[in-house]
Design an enzyme around this catalytic site. Sequence first.
Site, PDB file in Angstrom:
ATOM      1  N   ASP A 240       0.857  -1.188   0.000  1.00 16.94           N
ATOM      2  CA  ASP A 240       0.000   0.000   0.000  1.00 16.94           C
ATOM      3  C   ASP A 240       0.892   1.236   0.000  1.00 16.94           C
ATOM      4  O   ASP A 240       1.901   1.292   0.709  1.00 16.94           O
ATOM      5  CB  ASP A 240      -0.914  -0.005   1.233  1.00 16.94           C
ATOM      6  CG  ASP A 240      -2.068   0.965   1.089  1.00 16.94           C
ATOM      7  OD1 ASP A 240      -3.227   0.509   0.984  1.00 16.94           O
ATOM      8  OD2 ASP A 240      -1.826   2.196   1.070  1.00 16.94           O
ATOM      9  N   ILE A 241       0.505   2.230  -0.790  1.00 15.95           N
ATOM     10  CA  ILE A 241       1.310   3.446  -0.929  1.00 15.95           C
ATOM     11  C   ILE A 241       1.280   4.285   0.344  1.00 15.95           C
ATOM     12  O   ILE A 241       2.155   5.130   0.564  1.00 15.95           O
ATOM     13  CB  ILE A 241       0.806   4.258  -2.158  1.00 15.95           C
ATOM     14  CG1 ILE A 241       1.904   5.142  -2.710  1.00 15.95           C
ATOM     15  CG2 ILE A 241      -0.462   5.035  -1.848  1.00 15.95           C
ATOM     16  CD1 ILE A 241       1.610   5.683  -4.103  1.00 15.95           C
TER      17      ILE A 241
ATOM     18  N   GLY B  84     -15.579   2.564   3.568  1.00 17.28           N
ATOM     19  CA  GLY B  84     -14.260   3.171   3.378  1.00 17.28           C
ATOM     20  C   GLY B  84     -13.566   2.756   2.093  1.00 17.28           C
ATOM     21  O   GLY B  84     -12.364   2.962   1.941  1.00 17.28           O
ATOM     22  N   GLN B  85     -14.318   2.168   1.147  1.00 15.33           N
ATOM     23  CA  GLN B  85     -13.691   1.753  -0.115  1.00 15.33           C
ATOM     24  C   GLN B  85     -13.482   2.974  -1.007  1.00 15.33           C
ATOM     25  O   GLN B  85     -14.430   3.704  -1.320  1.00 15.33           O
ATOM     26  CB  GLN B  85     -14.579   0.722  -0.834  1.00 15.33           C
ATOM     27  CG  GLN B  85     -13.914   0.169  -2.091  1.00 15.33           C
ATOM     28  CD  GLN B  85     -14.735  -0.915  -2.778  1.00 15.33           C
ATOM     29  OE1 GLN B  85     -15.860  -1.214  -2.365  1.00 15.33           O
ATOM     30  NE2 GLN B  85     -14.176  -1.491  -3.829  1.00 15.33           N
TER      31      GLN B  85
ATOM     32  N   HIS C 105     -10.143  -5.582  -3.426  1.00 16.83           N
ATOM     33  CA  HIS C 105      -8.803  -5.750  -2.862  1.00 16.83           C
ATOM     34  C   HIS C 105      -8.910  -6.107  -1.385  1.00 16.83           C
ATOM     35  O   HIS C 105      -9.762  -5.608  -0.667  1.00 16.83           O
ATOM     36  CB  HIS C 105      -7.949  -4.484  -3.029  1.00 16.83           C
ATOM     37  CG  HIS C 105      -8.598  -3.240  -2.510  1.00 16.83           C
ATOM     38  ND1 HIS C 105      -9.535  -2.537  -3.226  1.00 16.83           N
ATOM     39  CD2 HIS C 105      -8.436  -2.559  -1.347  1.00 16.83           C
ATOM     40  CE1 HIS C 105      -9.928  -1.479  -2.533  1.00 16.83           C
ATOM     41  NE2 HIS C 105      -9.282  -1.475  -1.373  1.00 16.83           N
TER      42      HIS C 105
ATOM     43  N   ASN D 286     -12.629  -3.403   2.630  1.00  9.13           N
ATOM     44  CA  ASN D 286     -13.509  -2.247   2.714  1.00  9.13           C
ATOM     45  C   ASN D 286     -14.480  -2.312   1.540  1.00  9.13           C
ATOM     46  O   ASN D 286     -14.072  -2.563   0.406  1.00  9.13           O
ATOM     47  CB  ASN D 286     -12.692  -0.945   2.644  1.00  9.13           C
ATOM     48  CG  ASN D 286     -11.802  -0.767   3.850  1.00  9.13           C
ATOM     49  OD1 ASN D 286     -12.123  -1.233   4.939  1.00  9.13           O
ATOM     50  ND2 ASN D 286     -10.673  -0.093   3.682  1.00  9.13           N
TER      51      ASN D 286
ATOM     52  N   HIS E   6      -6.873  -5.857   2.131  1.00 10.43           N
ATOM     53  CA  HIS E   6      -5.748  -5.276   2.868  1.00 10.43           C
ATOM     54  C   HIS E   6      -5.196  -6.359   3.790  1.00 10.43           C
ATOM     55  O   HIS E   6      -5.970  -6.983   4.528  1.00 10.43           O
ATOM     56  CB  HIS E   6      -6.196  -4.109   3.754  1.00 10.43           C
ATOM     57  CG  HIS E   6      -6.733  -2.918   3.026  1.00 10.43           C
ATOM     58  ND1 HIS E   6      -6.025  -1.744   2.866  1.00 10.43           N
ATOM     59  CD2 HIS E   6      -7.925  -2.697   2.419  1.00 10.43           C
ATOM     60  CE1 HIS E   6      -6.753  -0.864   2.209  1.00 10.43           C
ATOM     61  NE2 HIS E   6      -7.921  -1.410   1.933  1.00 10.43           N
TER      62      HIS E   6
HETATM   63  P1  AMP Z   1      -9.658   1.272   0.110  1.00  9.71           P
HETATM   64  O1  AMP Z   1      -9.734   2.597   0.805  1.00  9.71           O
HETATM   65  O2  AMP Z   1     -10.050   0.096   0.933  1.00  9.71           O
HETATM   66  O3  AMP Z   1     -10.370   1.316  -1.239  1.00  9.71           O
HETATM   67  O4  AMP Z   1      -8.112   1.027  -0.185  1.00  9.71           O
HETATM   68  C1  AMP Z   1      -7.418   1.618  -1.222  1.00  9.71           C
HETATM   69  C2  AMP Z   1      -5.979   1.614  -0.815  1.00  9.71           C
HETATM   70  O5  AMP Z   1      -5.198   1.824  -1.975  1.00  9.71           O
HETATM   71  C3  AMP Z   1      -5.594   2.718   0.171  1.00  9.71           C
HETATM   72  O6  AMP Z   1      -5.086   2.120   1.368  1.00  9.71           O
HETATM   73  C4  AMP Z   1      -4.519   3.508  -0.568  1.00  9.71           C
HETATM   74  O7  AMP Z   1      -3.471   3.943   0.275  1.00  9.71           O
HETATM   75  C5  AMP Z   1      -4.040   2.509  -1.598  1.00  9.71           C
HETATM   76  N1  AMP Z   1      -3.463   3.073  -2.801  1.00  9.71           N
HETATM   77  C6  AMP Z   1      -3.944   4.111  -3.534  1.00  9.71           C
HETATM   78  N2  AMP Z   1      -3.163   4.327  -4.610  1.00  9.71           N
HETATM   79  C7  AMP Z   1      -2.177   3.395  -4.562  1.00  9.71           C
HETATM   80  C8  AMP Z   1      -1.040   3.104  -5.399  1.00  9.71           C
HETATM   81  N3  AMP Z   1      -0.781   3.796  -6.520  1.00  9.71           N
HETATM   82  N4  AMP Z   1      -0.230   2.085  -5.026  1.00  9.71           N
HETATM   83  C9  AMP Z   1      -0.477   1.374  -3.897  1.00  9.71           C
HETATM   84  N5  AMP Z   1      -1.536   1.601  -3.085  1.00  9.71           N
HETATM   85  C10 AMP Z   1      -2.369   2.598  -3.407  1.00  9.71           C
END
Ligand code: AMP
Length: 114
Positions: free
Chosen positions: A30-31, A93-94, A100, A87, A102
Amino acid sequence: MPDCLFCAIATGDIPATIVLDGKRTIAFRDISPQAPTHVLVIPRDHFADVAALAGAGDGLLEELVSQAHRVAVAEGIDGSGYRIVFNTGREGGQTVSHAHAHVLGGRPMTWPPG
Ligand code: AMP
Ligand code: ZN
């Protein structure tokens, strides 16, 4: 799916730090990590959320969860424990509409989450 961030990561068009590369799934960091280990596991194919993924009914969701466990083993947190979170939807919180999981660990997880 055009304009999907995680589809672009799955094809390699957008870079990510890959942890495990599977035939039908891919795991990357995760970024914006919320724990010492914070890895996302996605299906390579596009599904809007975990419910759509479950609806595919071809074992892909099970494979994704198995891959999440393999991530935990690779990260050395399978013994201490970890959390798998899907999520789902706005109040869930999606923020990315590509299913995906986590995988979070490396510190005690609080409950309930904020
Ligand atoms: P969600 O909020 O459950 O939809 O999770 C989306 C996740 O994607 C968040 O934790 C972000 O930090 C992560 N995210 C967004 N952009 C990127 C990216 N380019 N590379 C890796 N993770 C990312
Ligand atoms: Zn997608």
